[in-house]
Design an enzyme around this catalytic site. Sequence first.
Site, mmCIF file in Angstrom:
data_model
loop_
_atom_site.group_PDB
_atom_site.id
_atom_site.type_symbol
_atom_site.label_atom_id
_atom_site.label_comp_id
_atom_site.label_asym_id
_atom_site.label_seq_id
_atom_site.Cartn_x
_atom_site.Cartn_y
_atom_site.Cartn_z
ATOM 1 N N GLY A 187 0.844 -1.198 0.000
ATOM 2 C CA GLY A 187 0.000 0.000 0.000
ATOM 3 C C GLY A 187 0.872 1.237 0.000
ATOM 4 N N PRO A 188 0.266 2.394 -0.272
ATOM 5 C CA PRO A 188 1.041 3.631 -0.314
ATOM 6 C C PRO A 188 1.622 4.000 1.050
ATOM 7 C CG PRO A 188 -1.268 4.039 -0.876
ATOM 8 C CD PRO A 188 -1.149 2.591 -0.549
ATOM 9 N N LYS A 226 0.664 0.213 7.273
ATOM 10 C CA LYS A 226 1.270 -1.121 7.263
ATOM 11 C C LYS A 226 2.149 -1.343 8.493
ATOM 12 C CE LYS A 226 3.377 -0.428 3.303
ATOM 13 N NZ LYS A 226 3.161 0.862 2.641
ATOM 14 N N GLU A 247 9.644 -4.217 5.172
ATOM 15 C CA GLU A 247 10.430 -3.570 4.106
ATOM 16 C C GLU A 247 11.899 -3.960 4.219
ATOM 17 O OE1 GLU A 247 9.612 -0.042 2.438
ATOM 18 O OE2 GLU A 247 7.730 0.363 3.449
#
Lengths: 566, 473
Positions: A363-364, A369, A493
């Site tokens: 998602g942006p 997140k 990430e």
Amino acid sequence: MRRLKKYLTIFKDVKIPWILLMIYLVLSMISSHMEVGAMTMTASIIDASQNAIRSDELIEYISVIAVSGILTIATGYLSGISLNTINRGVRVKLWNKIMRLPLSTNDLDNGAGLITRVTTDADASSQYVNMFFSLMTTAYGAVISLQQLFKFNIKMSNMFLLLVPWALLVGVFNCKFSYKAGAFYRKTVSELMAYLSERVRNFKLIKSTVSEKQEKDHGNDKVRRVYKAGLINIGVGQFEGVCEDLLSLANLIICFVYGATLVQSGELSIGRVIGFYSISGMMLIRITQFIMYFGELSKANGTMKRICEIMNTEDEKSEGDHFDYPDEDIVLKNVSFGYKPDKLILKDISCTIPKGKITAVIGPNGAGKTTMFKLLERIYTPDSGAIYYGERNIAEFALEGWRSAFSIVSQDNMVMSGTVRENICYGVTRNVTDEELIAVAKRAHCYDFIMETPGGFDAEMGMDGSNFSGGQRQCIAIARAMMRNPDYLLLDESTSNLDVKSEKIITEALSNLMKGKTTVMIAHNYSAAKMADYIIILKDGQIDAVGTPEQLKDHSYFQVFSKRGV
Amino acid sequence: MLGIRMDHYGDSDPSGLTSTITNDLDTAIERMVVVAVRIIPDIYYIFTALKTIGDYNFVLMISVFLILPIKILNTIFLGRWNYRTQAGVYRKIGSLTGYLSERIKHLSLIKTNANEARELASGEKVIDELYRANMDVVKYGVVSGAVSTVIGVLQNVVTVVFGVICLQRGIIDIKQWIAFFMYAGTLSGKFDSMINYWINFKTIQGGLARIARLVEAPQEQSDNPALLQEMPESRDIVFDHVSFSYGDKTALKDVSFTVKENSFTAIVGLCGSGKTTAIHLIERFYDADEGEVRIGGVDVEKISSRALRKGISLVHQGAGIFGGSLRQVFTYGLDRDVTDEEILAVAERTGALDYIRDLPQGLDTVVAAEGTSMSGGQRQRLVLTREMLRNTQILLLDEPTAALDAVACQKVKTAIQEAAKDKTVIMVTHDLYLLDIADQVIVLENGCLQKQGTPEELSGIIERYAEVCPCED
């Protein structure tokens, strides 16, 4: 008084060297006696010397000074030990407390405040104790001095007493105004420093936009403010100095002018005039000091309050059920959460993280997140709704057990100073053989570069792992996760901020890691999310879509997302 | 300091520079003024007092000096010891702070690995070290106190003995003895002051040296009339056999390439290949050691740095901004007035509008110093918007998409593509996704030009040269 009681909780469980402090007090009192005694002796020496110098009196005088000096040293030493011991005790207690605090406190504070607690604020607590004792010794000293003055001459002492309220006033003035002036000056200086350090760090910006002149004016303005504040500060200080000088002058006049008349009428000897002058001068200083100590105490209030706040914050709740259940799905049911009450980051989300599979959350920026991860790690609890492990609310499980089942690899690859070995085996309680270490390092693709580094597994990582590149640190973090071999993996990430070369290597290492475990990953690009079995798309704190990559191939965000990367 | 050249700035540590301007200056001036103001009355006092005592008796006056050499020695040796112990304490406080900040930063690591007990133990060890350093200071206090006492006693003994002898021999009378006794006390204090002035002077030496270096640092010359005060008409950029080194570290070696006007050139390369250096040379933060950088056929060294930089927009790697309102951030360094609509229109193109829209105070929202209240991605879009607003003929970008997600990146790519239609754009990047809209790709390796060509020509090999480099800002 109530405040004092609250502050006392800071010292609970801290070993206070009571005996040393008592000896310190007694010695200080004796020291005050000696001081006054020495000055009294000067008086009689001077008087006696009208006729002859008695050498035994002189010897006595010098020995009094010597003993006085020894006592000063002894009291200094004792107070030094006591205060440092208290200091250390409070620091250790604070450090212990920080370990037990819920992680959410740390997040909000950004850590810097907590550090000051343990380093400089702890100092303030021992200073508080110090001031208390100083108050007592100063008061005692003043009382004895006054006694001696009255012994010398009652009339002159009464005159002297007129000065006492003025001395008190000067002390109060000093406390209030010079403190405020000093604080204001320090504020303008720190504003100047903040301005300068911001500009100096971004010099390029000033130069590339040719903004030198604006910045010059801006800076000059700040400097002018410091100048004005400095003038006020000095002015206040000078005024205070003048008041103190006036007091000394008044003392001088009382002693020598009024004293002269008393000498002439035979009520007082010259020696005693001089003795009176010395003792009364010292007393004036003591009085102003006394008030200043009070001021110091109130200055330390702010710090003491902060320490109290931390001590009284609730520990992280660590009780709960033992976590040892077979693999289950993790289900979020109507979970809402916000760091601040009026701004929700996650809005009523419900989704399932299937067991044994690799789930990617995409998602942006700012979609929520990382926040979701924090809820999974139980750093925060949902404002409404709950997260379930199978049928049970995860909040029922003991924190330690729950957290040990997860391993987290994030983009800020948390490695710390220490050796490579220590970092890879971090938190592992069982004995790790060299073979195991090497096998894990190979699977995490870090064996080669570790062997190339002088020292190998015993090489130092440097502060925050600075002796290794970003990609290498990440591999070591993955090796650590492998060593712990948990059932669940959270990857936040973990391949961002890496170039194509490193990303390939890390992704391979990660796929080794993920074999057979339930994985939740936040992916920022497609190459990271390629391996996912299941995708959750978050947008603005809500679930936009869920499904397998096949099912989502027509979703607009997913299309853009999967075109990127190699 | 605003006027110094970038190469000097690069050599110095920024926080050191800040400290020079504030702390060093403060302490130096404070001490110099104090010394200057007080030294004269003190010298006067010493001379008068000595003269008065000398009038009583010469020998008496000499006796005052007897203790002086011991005092000086005491100050020197104890002074050094004091400095060492204090320095030790500061070091330990520093290491405690360093240790704590690392642990606290990684607190979640400690907790998730259930390693609290071991960290507590090692933390206690560090705290113990600080305790021991503090105790060293206390011990120093004991010794220095003892020495002072001894000196004080000696002082008294000397004055009393001499005074009594003179008194008994009838050389002086009782009034003079009393006066001498009191003078001796104050003179002793004044001698201490003089020694302290000397020490003060020595301590500010270091600070003064740093200030002098800053004041004497070479300045940039912008007003030299020999320089061109305006940017040349055409905006093609040429690197002609350019070489440059930072000290003994070679950054660029004999690099030559041309960037045509109104085109988009991408520069890629591994870390340390010289990409950012090339950008710095165009902006004239540094001057080439060999060769020439030319804009519109004119050597950049012949253009005044003011005109040069006003004509170039630079989005640098750190995406630095200064605190203030968003409007101020967008218009920093802008010479013309812009309306809010204009700002928002450009923000829409770069994607920064998404961020602004959510803010209740819009363009009046205050941003913290150095933009710490925003994420890296938001800052990058703000900086890009700012430079697009500047609307100069040349646009230089250094890693403008490092912190952006897929969708945001797409928007930026489109914005740059638009911009390249009427600007000369040079972008340093590691992001291969952005390269397909480039007219030309330049590959640097170890400061040398490795390859040059269109993205299609280089498509197989570019991957090898894509590496994320740590931000040097």
